[in-house]
Design an enzyme around this catalytic site. Structure first.
Site, PDB file in Angstrom:
ATOM      1  N   SER A 183     -52.864 -75.288  11.310  1.00 59.62           N
ATOM      2  CA  SER A 183     -52.964 -73.676  10.917  1.00 59.62           C
ATOM      3  C   SER A 183     -52.752 -72.472  11.592  1.00 59.62           C
ATOM      4  O   SER A 183     -51.639 -72.402  12.152  1.00 59.62           O
ATOM      5  CB  SER A 183     -54.601 -73.532  10.993  1.00 59.62           C
ATOM      6  OG  SER A 183     -55.496 -73.081  10.901  1.00 59.62           O
ATOM      7  N   ASP A 210     -54.195 -75.791  -0.592  1.00 60.03           N
ATOM      8  CA  ASP A 210     -54.753 -74.642  -0.054  1.00 60.03           C
ATOM      9  C   ASP A 210     -55.653 -73.824  -0.643  1.00 60.03           C
ATOM     10  O   ASP A 210     -54.291 -73.221  -0.048  1.00 60.03           O
ATOM     11  CB  ASP A 210     -54.031 -75.108   1.829  1.00 60.03           C
ATOM     12  CG  ASP A 210     -54.152 -74.111   2.990  1.00 60.03           C
ATOM     13  OD1 ASP A 210     -54.883 -73.356   3.061  1.00 60.03           O
ATOM     14  OD2 ASP A 210     -53.646 -74.989   3.955  1.00 60.03           O
ATOM     15  N   HIS A 244     -56.876 -77.700   3.179  1.00 59.25           N
ATOM     16  CA  HIS A 244     -56.327 -77.005   4.023  1.00 59.25           C
ATOM     17  C   HIS A 244     -56.179 -78.387   5.617  1.00 59.25           C
ATOM     18  O   HIS A 244     -55.341 -77.725   5.958  1.00 59.25           O
ATOM     19  CB  HIS A 244     -57.039 -75.883   5.002  1.00 59.25           C
ATOM     20  CG  HIS A 244     -56.654 -74.969   6.253  1.00 59.25           C
ATOM     21  ND1 HIS A 244     -55.416 -74.386   6.253  1.00 59.25           N
ATOM     22  CD2 HIS A 244     -57.192 -74.872   7.386  1.00 59.25           C
ATOM     23  CE1 HIS A 244     -54.583 -73.833   7.167  1.00 59.25           C
ATOM     24  NE2 HIS A 244     -56.606 -74.191   7.900  1.00 59.25           N
TER      25      HIS A 244
END
Length: 725
Positions: A593, A668, A700
């Protein structure tokens, strides 16, 4: 005799032989190797007694002052299950454990939610009578359920509409929007930024419900492709990208007695953020924080519940960077005209006492302590406790502040990460903590005498089983030459100071995250330790821009995400290169991320240093990220073109020299796959080789058994391109 002795010694050595973690254990073993602890601890109201689940999760046990804090069983899973079957004979119940998320409402009454085969139930349970005193049932597919304090009504969501069910089982339809772009009562409003964790609020009387009405019909549809069907299907989500049209949100008050509604007059512009929603104790008013889309100007407003009209603005907050409200108001139990407000406006997230005229009564902050978790008032309502930071953000301690004098007392003293809470009578506190050398300690402590009754002193769960590598916390000065940064260094297993080892840096680096803590394992996960067992130095640094160190520490990233963060990470690299056992030519980096963004940024901007990178779910250009988070730190692409240009990694792919693996979840909804696809396309056009792996069914992050596959892939990539290259 000699043969017997040899066999005995061999058996003994086998029993105590230590081994490395398997990749499966490194992925899922945190629970298997968790130190002994006390789970679901709750103080009973108005008595010096604490309850928690036993090690089987089948029983609720208790300790109290009257029996010298000895453990006894209070209730069993079967007690709850038998009461449910008696109350709801039309349904079937097969509880796997005692309800984990219970809450004591009074000395003998607890509340919890359970699922039957046909419906879900919100119940109040009498621990003395072992019977259900109140109950509400809702459909099993209901979501976001919220019961009144009196448990006479429960609001819940049927997809994007609100329903209310009363104690007689009667259900009314609060909203009936047929367009899925109109979403009512959802906690997923403003993408759960600004401290939002719910989308509905009951008043104390339980007859009026405030709720979000989110209109996202004007927000662009974003396609997610589901590959699990015979012919792949497109699932559209609403994803407002930075600088583009965003959702429009209002707040509505529904009167359950008259079935009437009023919309609060929160005014223009329509693209603003509504948060800190709090009912006034007298129920005539409701308070809302209005934050502009630029996120640099907050107004705390009071509205009339009957008309929806603005009564007054209590106060405003402005900043040259951003204002980030995170908490609702907390009214004093014995003074309905005063409340606690949390803000980092003066440097650290701390408590401020205001009255409902908007006058600041007293600042209740203490040193540089950041309030992390506001707990309960004492029985008299004159003090309140909270968990806050210490030791440059590494520790968590229990504090209590006197609301009148402003005096703060630090109740816990041992350096470490404390999960603690005061009894409602204020006589005792329960303290459970760990640090880098203490797996877990739990005790009941007398506030006045400081006498502690030990409940748990956990042993090292790895001792004699797993060859855990050495770990230490380190301090490094930031790139500005002023700020101490917290780092964690894990040495390779069977460390030999004469050897030179490859390095894996595990990075996140973004806001609202802290990877290094003074707790067991230093905050590291088992995969970090697994990689150390495979012969890597594993290093993590919480750079400026990360959490728990105050406003200036975090806001350094404004309009230039990644720049100061990378500069600090390079100070970490300098530290590593100063170690004789580090191979400076074999340094790699891995993150997910924001950490994926940092990984690609470091690999491209510091290509002479980093030879390998694994970037999971990476942001590659902030213009493809969503409005609420992205614009807080970067403003819009129109307002900050230079900042977006510098932070983008897509336009720097020609600088790629090392080996890079990009991983993404095809579903995602947070960092959309377009981010990595644009990056891969740029690499192709630049003639740069890059590896790309997609997890077709994941969002995600990669969870469940598939995470074993993920971790093995990461480990193999480092071995192939760093350790063995």
């Amino acid at each position: 005799m000699k043969k017997f002795t040899f066999l005995f010694l061999l058996a003994g050595s086998m029993t105590y032989a230590q081994r490395n973690l398997t990749i499966e254990e490194a992925t899922t073993g945190m629970r298997t190797y968790a130190p002994k602890s006390m789970l679901a601890t709750q103080w009973r109201k108005d008595v010096s007694a604490i309850t928690y689940l036993d090690n089987t999760y089948q029983n609720l046990v208790t300790r109290n002052e009257n029996n010298q804090w000895k453990e006894t069983t209070l209730l069993t899973k079967d007690d709850v299950q038998n009461a449910l079957r008696a109350k709801f004979p039309q349904d079937e119940f097969n509880l796997r454990m005692f309800p984990f998320a219970y809450e004591w409402k009074s000395t003998n009454i607890m509340a919890f939610e359970v699922a039957g085969k046909k419906a879900n139930y919100i119940v109040e349970f009498d621990a003395t009578q072992k019977s259900i005193s109140k109950a509400l049932s809702i459909p099993s597919d209901a979501s976001n359920q919220l019961a009144t304090d009196a448990k006479n009504r429960v609001a819940w969501l049927n997809k994007n509409n609100i329903r209310i069910t009363d104690a007689n089982g009667k259900t009314i339809e609060v909203t009936n929007d047929t367009d899925s772009g109109i979403v009512n009562g959802s906690d997923y409003t403003h993408r759960q930024e600004f401290g939002i964790h719910q989308g509905m609020w009951w008043n104390k009387s339980g007859d009026k419900l405030a709720y979000y009405r989110k209109d996202e019909t004007m927000v662009t549809n974003y396609p997610l492709v589901d590959f699990g069907t015979r012919v792949a299907e497109v699932k559209d989500i609403k994803y407002p990208m930075a600088g583009m049209k965003s959702e429009e949100v209002t707040l509505v008050i529904f009167d359950a007695n008259t079935n009437t509604k009023v919309t609060l007059k929160t005014g223009e512009p329509k693209e603003q953020y509504l948060t800190c929603v709090t009912w006034d104790p007298n129920e005539k008013f409701i308070y809302v924080g209005l934050l502009n889309r630029e996120q640099n100007h907050l107004k705390l407003n009071q509205y009339d519940v009957v008309s929806g009209a603005l009564v007054k603005t209590l106060f405003e907050e402005k900043a040259s960077t951003y204002v980030e409200p995170q908490h609702d108001l907390t009214f004093l139990p014995n003074n309905p005209n005063q409340f606690l407000y949390q803000t980092e406006n003066e440097g650290y997230n701390q408590l401020y006492l205001y009255n409902t005229d908007g006058k600041l009564i007293k600042k209740l902050g203490y040193k540089d302590v950041v309030v992390k978790d506001l707990l309960d008032f004492d029985a008299k309502g004159t003090k309140i406790s909270y968990i806050g930071t210490a030791n440059n953000g590494l520790d968590r301690q229990l504090y209590e502040v006197d609301l009148k004098s402003g005096k703060t007392t630090t109740l816990t003293t041992v350096s470490g990460t404390h999960a603690a809470s005061l009894s409602s009578n204020g006589a005792y506190y329960f303290d459970q903590y760990s640090n880098t050398t203490t797996p877990n300690e739990a005790a009941i402590v007398n506030v006045k005498s400081k006498k502690a009754t030990s409940l748990i002193s956990a042993e090292n769960p790895y001792a004699g089983k797993i060859n855990m590598p050495k770990m230490e916390l380190v301090t490094i000065t930031s790139a500005d030459g002023k700020t101490p940064l917290n780092g964690r260094l894990i040495y390779p297993a069977n460390f030999d100071a004469t050897k030179k080892y490859p390095v894996m840096i595990y990075v996140y680096g973004g806001s609202h995250a802290q990877l290094v803590n003074n707790r067991w394992l230093g905050g590291a996960n088992l995969f970090d330790n697994y990689m150390a067992q495979q012969g890597y130095v594993v290093f993590t640094l919480d750079n400026r821009g990360s959490d728990s160190r105050g406003k200036d520490f975090c806001h350094v990233n404004h309009r230039k995400l990644g720049q100061n963060e990378m500069a600090d990470q390079m100070k970490g690299v300098e530290f590593l290169k100063s170690k004789s056992f580090v191979n400076p030519d074999k340094i790699g980096v891995y993150g997910w991320s924001f950490g994926g963004f940092m990984t690609t940024s470091l690999l491209l901007n510091q290509s002479e240093t980093f030879k390998v990178g694994v970037a999971g779910g990476p942001v590659t250009d902030w213009k493809y990220y969503e409005v609420m988070y992205g614009e807080r730190y970067m403003d819009t692409p129109q307002e900050n073109p230079d900042g977006y240009e510098k932070s983008s990694v897509i336009n720097k792919v020609n600088q790629l020299k090392g080996d890079l693996l990009v991983i993404h979840g095809a579903q995602d909804p947070v960092v959309v796959q377009q981010q990595s696809m644009e990056f891969i396309e740029a690499c192709i056009k630049a003639g740069k080789q890059v590896d790309y792996f997609l997890y077709p069914t994941h969002e995600h992050n990669v969870s469940g058994k598939d995470r074993i596959h993920l971790n093995e892939k990461i480990a193999r990539y480092f071995d192939l391109h760093l350790k063995n290259n």
